[in-house]
Design a protein around this motif. Structure first.
Motif, mmCIF file in Angstrom:
data_model
loop_
_atom_site.group_PDB
_atom_site.id
_atom_site.type_symbol
_atom_site.label_atom_id
_atom_site.label_comp_id
_atom_site.label_asym_id
_atom_site.label_seq_id
_atom_site.Cartn_x
_atom_site.Cartn_y
_atom_site.Cartn_z
ATOM 1 N N TYR A 74 -17.259 21.669 75.127
ATOM 2 C CA TYR A 74 -16.961 21.756 73.698
ATOM 3 C C TYR A 74 -15.624 21.079 73.416
ATOM 4 C CZ TYR A 74 -15.710 23.542 69.142
ATOM 5 O OH TYR A 74 -15.319 23.619 67.823
ATOM 6 N N SER A 79 -16.064 17.700 65.935
ATOM 7 C CA SER A 79 -16.563 18.161 64.637
ATOM 8 C C SER A 79 -15.520 17.894 63.563
ATOM 9 C CB SER A 79 -16.895 19.655 64.693
ATOM 10 O OG SER A 79 -17.891 19.876 65.663
ATOM 11 N N TYR A 218 -23.080 35.129 72.836
ATOM 12 C CA TYR A 218 -23.399 34.552 74.139
ATOM 13 C C TYR A 218 -22.324 34.882 75.150
ATOM 14 C CZ TYR A 218 -21.115 30.425 71.867
ATOM 15 O OH TYR A 218 -20.295 29.570 71.164
ATOM 16 N N TYR A 319 -30.726 19.335 65.176
ATOM 17 C CA TYR A 319 -29.498 18.702 64.674
ATOM 18 C C TYR A 319 -28.303 19.484 65.202
ATOM 19 C CZ TYR A 319 -26.819 15.643 61.637
ATOM 20 O OH TYR A 319 -25.966 14.665 61.168
ATOM 21 N N ALA A 321 -25.998 20.211 68.983
ATOM 22 C CA ALA A 321 -26.289 20.984 70.200
ATOM 23 C C ALA A 321 -25.135 21.957 70.462
ATOM 24 C CB ALA A 321 -26.491 20.046 71.389
ATOM 25 N N PRO A 322 -24.863 22.845 69.478
ATOM 26 C CA PRO A 322 -23.793 23.818 69.715
ATOM 27 C C PRO A 322 -24.258 24.850 70.736
ATOM 28 C CG PRO A 322 -24.884 24.302 67.636
ATOM 29 C CD PRO A 322 -25.522 23.042 68.187
ATOM 30 N N ALA A 323 -23.304 25.568 71.296
ATOM 31 C CA ALA A 323 -23.642 26.642 72.230
ATOM 32 C C ALA A 323 -24.606 27.616 71.563
ATOM 33 C CB ALA A 323 -22.365 27.357 72.657
ATOM 34 N N ASP A 344 -26.420 14.957 68.776
ATOM 35 C CA ASP A 344 -25.107 15.610 68.746
ATOM 36 C C ASP A 344 -24.011 14.558 68.859
ATOM 37 O OD1 ASP A 344 -23.946 18.678 69.256
ATOM 38 O OD2 ASP A 344 -22.632 17.073 69.970
ATOM 39 N N THR A 345 -22.914 14.804 68.131
ATOM 40 C CA THR A 345 -21.803 13.836 68.104
ATOM 41 C C THR A 345 -20.879 13.920 69.321
ATOM 42 O OG1 THR A 345 -20.678 15.493 66.761
ATOM 43 C CG2 THR A 345 -21.605 13.598 65.581
ATOM 44 N N THR A 346 -21.035 14.948 70.155
ATOM 45 C CA THR A 346 -20.110 15.104 71.291
ATOM 46 C C THR A 346 -20.513 14.181 72.432
ATOM 47 O OG1 THR A 346 -20.157 17.454 70.731
ATOM 48 C CG2 THR A 346 -18.971 16.848 72.750
ATOM 49 N N LYS A 349 -21.878 15.689 75.643
ATOM 50 C CA LYS A 349 -23.182 16.374 75.660
ATOM 51 C C LYS A 349 -24.353 15.382 75.656
ATOM 52 C CE LYS A 349 -21.485 20.463 73.191
ATOM 53 N NZ LYS A 349 -21.540 21.258 71.949
ATOM 54 N N ALA A 380 -26.655 23.438 64.235
ATOM 55 C CA ALA A 380 -25.232 23.565 63.840
ATOM 56 C C ALA A 380 -25.192 24.012 62.375
ATOM 57 C CB ALA A 380 -24.522 22.237 64.040
ATOM 58 N N ASN A 382 -23.589 26.153 60.863
ATOM 59 C CA ASN A 382 -22.254 26.421 60.309
ATOM 60 C C ASN A 382 -21.669 25.196 59.602
ATOM 61 O OD1 ASN A 382 -22.431 25.691 63.073
ATOM 62 N ND2 ASN A 382 -20.246 25.967 63.332
ATOM 63 N N TYR A 383 -22.237 24.019 59.846
ATOM 64 C CA TYR A 383 -21.758 22.803 59.164
ATOM 65 C C TYR A 383 -22.785 22.307 58.156
ATOM 66 C CZ TYR A 383 -18.339 22.812 62.907
ATOM 67 O OH TYR A 383 -17.350 23.183 63.766
ATOM 68 N N LYS A 390 -23.804 14.392 54.689
ATOM 69 C CA LYS A 390 -23.794 13.225 55.576
ATOM 70 C C LYS A 390 -25.184 12.588 55.694
ATOM 71 C CE LYS A 390 -22.802 13.355 60.297
ATOM 72 N NZ LYS A 390 -22.024 13.927 61.394
HETATM 73 P P1 TYD Z 1 -19.878 24.359 66.892
HETATM 74 O O1 TYD Z 1 -20.737 24.996 65.872
HETATM 75 O O2 TYD Z 1 -18.521 23.986 66.434
HETATM 76 O O3 TYD Z 1 -19.670 25.272 68.131
HETATM 77 P P2 TYD Z 1 -20.356 26.251 69.165
HETATM 78 O O4 TYD Z 1 -20.666 25.377 70.350
HETATM 79 O O5 TYD Z 1 -19.225 27.171 69.408
HETATM 80 O O6 TYD Z 1 -21.582 26.961 68.638
HETATM 81 O O7 TYD Z 1 -20.607 23.076 67.473
HETATM 82 C C1 TYD Z 1 -21.169 22.160 66.614
HETATM 83 C C2 TYD Z 1 -21.888 21.119 67.412
HETATM 84 O O8 TYD Z 1 -22.555 20.257 66.489
HETATM 85 C C3 TYD Z 1 -20.979 20.250 68.257
HETATM 86 O O9 TYD Z 1 -21.617 19.994 69.499
HETATM 87 C C4 TYD Z 1 -20.842 18.962 67.455
HETATM 88 C C5 TYD Z 1 -22.151 18.913 66.689
HETATM 89 N N1 TYD Z 1 -22.080 18.258 65.382
HETATM 90 C C6 TYD Z 1 -22.923 17.161 65.154
HETATM 91 O O10 TYD Z 1 -23.685 16.758 66.027
HETATM 92 N N2 TYD Z 1 -22.879 16.538 63.934
HETATM 93 C C7 TYD Z 1 -22.046 16.954 62.937
HETATM 94 O O11 TYD Z 1 -22.046 16.374 61.841
HETATM 95 C C8 TYD Z 1 -21.203 18.094 63.176
HETATM 96 C C9 TYD Z 1 -20.294 18.607 62.106
HETATM 97 C C10 TYD Z 1 -21.248 18.716 64.424
#
Ligand code: TYD
Length: 411
Positions: A74, A79, A218, A319, A321-323, A344-346, A349, A380, A382-383, A390
């Motif tokens: 992470y 993000s 988790y 869309y 791949a957060p934890a 995922d933008t990371t 990952k 994800a 939360n975003y 976007k």
């Molecule tokens: P996040 O919700 O911050 O954390 P956690 O792993 O604690 O549940 O993780 C968001 C993931 O979503 C992170 O891997 C980056 C990805 N992401 C995208 O792929 N595109 C986006 O536009 C945003 C905002 C995040």
């Protein structure tokens, strides 16, 4: 190395009066993305308990911290909304306490890639990060954020204190990771300057319960905090919560300001929030049992929805791949037969597979080719606001999003 153990008593008050409120099954650690499918993939029980004495909601299944945090995938910087949050965060804390004063020393525990400290540094603070993941602390060092690659303990705190006590200690989304909370808070007390403040953010249990955010549960997150439980913890070390701010990040966060006893005036909103928690039923087991039932209903309805979409011949992708996405996928048994891939933008990952469900993760450029008939399961969530904005073009082409929480719906 013993990689898993079950704790028998409450992390704050040592009570054995713990009751099970939700069983999420046997799950791999939520950030343990895989290079390839392996028969030796590690999985551990994931169960949520409530302490009937101090009201801390917590896990009893403990995965060794070295396994979870020594190499971490992470990155805060992946993000954009988090970077915006950090920039406002630093501005707010700095101007509230240190405008026109001498350069404060700020130590952040769990400083990740240094994204938050960078903002404080820009404002003129001296900064130091403490980060257990070696890969991530190297990234911070590269961007000139001094970082100690260690776990924070009271022992480390004592050695840091000898070099100078910080005016601010920060800890973002890390207090919930700590197994020995009493040792951690002892370290904060001993390290902090007498007039200093400890500012930390945790996902707020009220948001977890109200919005059925079960996937934020988790192995990394050992505790789910209320002010009622935290007040008991800090009291043991003569520390006081004097201010709070609710934040929208991570599905609902509480920013908490702590000082040494009687150093700061306690704001009335702290007392009001504690009273609200009591009215809401934060100290009652039935509140958590109801939450547990809602989670099971949510799972059924998400599974039904996905089955129906597949029967209609729709293509479903993930869309983000957060934890938390991995908890949702594993608990709802949504695997690579239902989801073709996840974007995922990371960079760390990309080209890996999700733990347990083995769905490939790709770079987000793939979304450009999608449209009518395609559905992204918004892991994800939360975003949501940022992502929907976007992906305006994908939606204009007829593409849809499946929002899993609090009730699965397509938009
Ligand atoms: P996040 O919700 O911050 O954390 P956690 O792993 O604690 O549940 O993780 C968001 C993931 O979503 C992170 O891997 C980056 C990805 N992401 C995208 O792929 N595109 C986006 O536009 C945003 C905002 C995040």
């Amino acid at each position: 190395m013993q990689v898993y153990h079950k704790s028998k008593k409450c992390r704050i008050c040592s009570s054995k009066n713990l009751e099970l409120v939700l069983d999420l099954g046997i799950q791999p650690p939520a950030n343990s993305f895989l290079k390839k499918v392996s028969s030796s993939e590690k999985k551990f029980p994931l169960r949520l308990f409530f302490c009937k004495d101090c009201f801390l909601l917590q896990l009893v299944d403990i995965v060794d911290k070295k396994l979870l945090f020594s190499h971490y995938l992470y990155l805060s910087s992946a993000s954009k909304p988090i970077l915006e949050h950090f920039s406002k965060y630093a501005f707010n804390v700095f101007n509230k306490f240190w405008k026109n004063k001498r350069k404060p020393l700020i130590i952040e525990i769990g400083s990740n890639d240094g994204s938050l400290l960078k903002e404080f540094k820009k404002l003129g603070a001296n900064v130091l990060g403490v980060e257990p993941a070696s890969n991530v602390s190297k990234i911070a060092l590269k961007s000139n954020i001094p970082t100690i690659n260690k776990f924070f303990t009271s022992k480390l705190a004592s050695s840091l204190a000898k070099k100078g006590k910080p005016n601010v200690i920060l800890a973002n989304n890390v207090v919930g990771h700590i197994e020995d909370l009493n040792d951690f808070v002892l370290g904060i007390k001993n390290l902090l300057d007498d007039d200093g403040i400890f500012v930390f953010e945790v996902p707020y249990v009220l948001d977890l319960l109200k919005k059925t955010e079960f996937d934020t549960i988790y192995h990394e997150h050992l505790s789910y905090f209320s002010l009622l439980a935290l007040t008991k913890l800090f009291k043991k070390f003569e520390l006081e919560i004097f201010d709070i701010q609710r934040q929208s990040v991570h599905g609902g966060t509480l920013r908490i300001f702590v000082a040494k006893k009687e150093r700061k005036k306690i704001k009335s909103k702290v007392i009001k929030m504690i009273n609200f928690e009591k009215e809401y039923g934060i100290s009652k087991i039935r509140t958590y049992k109801q939450f547990g039932k809602k989670v099971l209903i949510l799972r059924n309805s998400l599974q039904k929805k996905i089955k129906q979409l597949k029967q209609e011949g729709k293509m479903i992708y993930g869309y983000g791949a957060p934890a938390k996405g991995n908890v949702l996928l594993n608990f709802c048994q949504i695997d690579n037969k239902m989801i073709n891939f996840i974007i995922d933008t990371t960079p760390l990952k990309q080209n890996l597979l999700t733990p347990g469900t083995h769905i490939p993760i790709k770079s987000p450029t793939k979304v450009i080719q999608k449209g009518a008939g395609d559905i992204f399961l918004l892991l994800a969530w939360n975003y949501k606001k940022d992502i929907l904005k976007k992906e305006k073009r994908f939606r204009k082409r007829g593409g849809k999003f499946l929002i899993p929480l609090p009730n699965p719906r397509i938009i």
